[in-house]
Design an enzyme around this catalytic site. Structure first.
Site, short mmCIF file in Angstrom:
data_model
loop_
_atom_site.label_atom_id
_atom_site.label_comp_id
_atom_site.label_asym_id
_atom_site.label_seq_id
_atom_site.Cartn_x
_atom_site.Cartn_y
_atom_site.Cartn_z
N GLU A 46 33.42 27.69 39.85
CA GLU A 46 34.24 26.75 39.10
C GLU A 46 34.13 25.35 39.72
O GLU A 46 34.23 25.19 40.95
CB GLU A 46 35.68 27.25 39.15
N LYS A 116 38.40 25.81 30.35
CA LYS A 116 39.35 26.78 30.90
C LYS A 116 40.60 26.82 30.03
O LYS A 116 41.15 25.78 29.66
CB LYS A 116 39.69 26.39 32.33
N CYS A 173 38.14 31.51 36.14
CA CYS A 173 39.15 31.85 37.14
C CYS A 173 40.45 32.40 36.58
O CYS A 173 40.55 33.56 36.23
CB CYS A 173 39.41 30.64 38.04
N ARG A 341 44.69 80.12 30.10
CA ARG A 341 44.16 81.04 29.10
C ARG A 341 44.58 82.49 29.41
O ARG A 341 44.93 83.25 28.50
CB ARG A 341 42.64 80.91 29.03
N GLY A 357 23.96 85.90 41.55
CA GLY A 357 23.39 84.58 41.29
C GLY A 357 24.45 83.50 41.35
O GLY A 357 25.65 83.78 41.49
N ASN A 454 38.42 95.17 26.55
CA ASN A 454 39.26 95.81 25.53
C ASN A 454 39.98 97.03 26.10
O ASN A 454 41.17 97.26 25.83
CB ASN A 454 38.40 96.24 24.35
N THR A 475 20.87 84.29 26.35
CA THR A 475 20.61 85.21 25.25
C THR A 475 21.71 85.09 24.20
O THR A 475 22.90 85.26 24.51
CB THR A 475 20.55 86.66 25.76
N TYR A 476 21.30 84.77 22.97
CA TYR A 476 22.28 84.64 21.89
C TYR A 476 23.06 85.94 21.75
O TYR A 476 22.50 87.03 21.64
CB TYR A 476 21.54 84.33 20.58
#
Length: 639
Positions: A46, A116, A173, A341, A357, A454, A475-476
């Site tokens: 400035e 300013k 500023c 949950r 793993g 279950n 794996t789907y």
């Protein structure tokens, strides 16, 4: 700079109070030095042409004329230099009306003047004695004695390199310290980079507060922010200035000079990332762009990054202390989510498949924490090992040892016979080790977990991580499915860090087991071991290094980077570890797999979000399962 980066600098060169000629010469020296370093935006303090501490000398015509002549000298010096420069000076618009201004200079011309808006009216520097506050309303044209062109002066100006998507606005500023800063409107309208020419005296505690202000402003405005502070050669009659420059990007500090320790602060701001971030929000462009005057400039070059540190593991803090704090927070997020949950479903137990793993280990550690939070005995956790065709002694033994060490209930269900029966039922030859051979095992394991849950009134805790979801390496309706996925937004590199953190925290035998798991090759263990009984199916040999894929994932989802930019940054991050050809190869794999595997993500179960990147189809990532990757692959192929 390349790929949306802009090199910026804040500088407070040597200064003599009330000596515009000397100050202009020092500023020009700095401009030329920064041009050699390929700086594209350079900001000075400035009132740097006069000095901020001139006092009643601001009312002298000699000083005003001297500053104007110095501005012309600086403008001429920028001819042929690829840079946008901001300098501060007192500027008289009409007789008796002097403004504290920032002048934007580029290509040999003054591009505009910004007065300013907010003048301090207390403390040691009383600007209202000398200057007028910027007026509300449109800019006006003024004639400069050293130029044939008239330029605009006002607060509704931005300076834009349209070819590179960089739009710069300016405030001075005190403008930053007020409740509604001018830069807020500038950012909401268009500006993605704000510069602040400042003269903020140094007092105890003030530096920390300035950091808070600049960080918050750049974060809430999703912009780059270059703050340039007056240096120590200002008059010390009533205060001292320390040249405390700082450069922020979206709330993150990129660079700073500590008080009294430096004249120039440099950084490379990722404007491409800022633009990508704004696309996700509806906050911006609500204002009328037509309310602003755009001064066209050409200042962005094509230089390479030299300053910016590119992190190879973007999901992890680099500091040891910060990493430990992050790990503890994420583990708590996961555990509290699972706790909620379990309580909501009145689950009597949590059921997990433990393979030995990384992913199942992390899910198990999180489940143990959740049971502790619920005040439930860990023996109520049902941890099941399910050895099959590819299970090795090392992983099975580690799984059993960890379950016992953590005090959970161990069950073992060998899936070999049931999978062979399944092969017989569907007419599959066990010698044909194709995808059916592999996926049948994964689905058998999931069926066992679901049925046990279950049977016992429990909930199946998913173990799959974010990296696997991104690549579709699951794996789907096998390990892809669970009743709650605690690792759903945890990438593989972070999984490793979390397990390593828990190993150190737990210590003793648990630490030794966890470290052995960390040293184990990543594998789904769906193909038989080699002749020595070791893991033969190594995931990273097949799909590529997870550290690269996590880098690509963060670049693609969080930062919105195109393939060329991702490759460019990856080369810097992994310099010496992977060649350009290797990075390009796995980047191609990433795009192919990411697009082709969306159908798995479109029906993924609930899972807690722990960071800024998630692939939840409900909250974070919506993409057609049949979207084409060709645009990304075509760009990658050309690299």
């Amino acid at each position: 700079m390349k790929h949306g980066f802009v090199k910026v600098a804040a500088a407070s060169p040597s200064l003599r109070v009330a000596d515009p000629v000397y100050n202009a010469n020092k500023i020009i020296e700095t401009i030329r030095a920064q041009a050699e370093k390929e700086t594209e935006i350079l900001v000075f303090p400035e009132l740097c042409l006069s000095g901020y501490t001139c006092g009643d000398l601001f009312l002298q015509q000699t000083l005003l004329d001297g500053c104007l002549a110095a501005l012309g000298q600086i403008a001429r010096a920028t001819k042929g230099i690829n840079m946008l420069v901001f300098v501060g000076l007192p500027f008289e618009v009409q007789s008796g009306k002097v403004y504290n201004c920032a002048a934007a200079v580029s290509g040999g011309e003054v591009k505009g003047l910004v007065p300013k808006s907010h003048l301090p009216n207390n403390g040691e520097f009383y600007e209202r004695r000398y200057f007028m506050s910027a007026w509300e309303g449109e800019s006006v044209l003024v004639k400069l004695p050293f130029s044939e062109k008239s330029v605009y002066i006002g607060t509704d100006i931005y300076f834009e390199d349209r070819a590179h998507g960089v739009c710069v606005a300016c405030e001075i500023c005190e403008d930053l310290w007020v409740p509604v800063s001018p830069s807020v409107k500038s950012a909401v309208t268009k500006a993605n980079l704000i510069v602040n020419l400042s003269a903020s005296s140094e007092t105890a505690g003030k530096r920390e507060y300035r950091h808070t202000l600049v960080s918050a402003q750049s974060g809430k405005c999703v912009c780059g922010y270059v703050y340039c502070d007056a240096g120590e050669e200002e008059s010390t009659g009533d205060g001292v200035f320390a040249g405390n420059h700082m450069i922020y990007e979206n709330g993150v500090l990129l660079a700073e000079t500590k008080p009294f320790e430096g004249r120039v602060c440099e950084a490379e701001i990722d404007v491409g990332f800022l633009n990508a971030e704004r696309r996700k929000l509806n906050t911006f462009h609500e204002g009328e762009e037509n309310d602003y005057i755009g001064a066209e400039c050409s200042f962005v070059g094509d230089g390479n990054l030299k300053l910016r540190h590119v992190i190879s593991a973007p999901f992890l803090p680099e500091g040891e202390k910060e990493r430990a704090e992050r790990c503890e927070l994420i583990l708590n997020i996961q555990a509290h989510a699972l706790k909620k949950r379990l309580a909501h479903t009145n689950a009597k137990t949590a059921v997990l498949g433990i393979s030995g793993g990384l992913d199942s280990t992390l899910a198990f550690l999180v489940t143990a924490r959740a049971f502790d939070l619920l005040g439930k005995d860990r023996k109520q956790i049902t941890a099941i090992t399910m050895p099959g065709f590819g299970t090795t002694g090392k992983t099975k033994n580690n799984a059993v040892a960890l379950i016992g060490q953590m005090g959970a209930c161990t069950r073992t269900v060998d899936i070999t016979a049931s999978v062979l029966q399944h092969f017989k039922d569907i007419g599959h030859d066990p010698e044909n080790k194709n995808s059916a051979y592999e996926n049948a095992q994964a689905r058998m394991r999931t069926m066992i977990l679901m049925d046990v849950a279950n049977e016992e009134g429990g909930l199946v805790v998913g173990t799959g991580d974010l990296s696997e979801l991104a690549l579709g390496w699951c794996t789907y309706n096998g390990d892809h499915m669970s009743m709650y996925g605690v690792n759903a937004s945890v990438p593989k590199t972070l999984v490793k860090a979390l397990v390593a953190y828990e190993a150190k925290r737990l210590g003793g035998k648990a630490e030794r087991i966890l470290n052995d798991i960390l040293d184990t090759e990543i594998s789904p263990e769906l193909l038989p071991p080699d002749d020595s009984g070791n893991i033969a199916q190594k995931t990273e040999d097949l799909v590529g290094p997870y550290e690269l894929h996590d880098f690509f994932l963060y670049s693609f989802l969080r930062r919105g980077d195109a393939p060329a930019k991702t490759l460019y940054l990856a080369e810097r991050a992994f310099d010496g570890k992977y060649s350009r050809a290797e990075i390009k190869k796995w980047l191609t794999v990433f795009y192919r797999r990411f697009f082709s595997q969306q159908f798995k993500r479109s029906c993924s179960p609930d899972g807690v979000k722990v960071g800024s990147v998630s692939l939840s189809p409900r909250a974070d990532w919506r993409m057609p399962s049949d979207a084409s990757p060709e645009a990304w692959l075509a760009e990658t192929e050309k690299l």
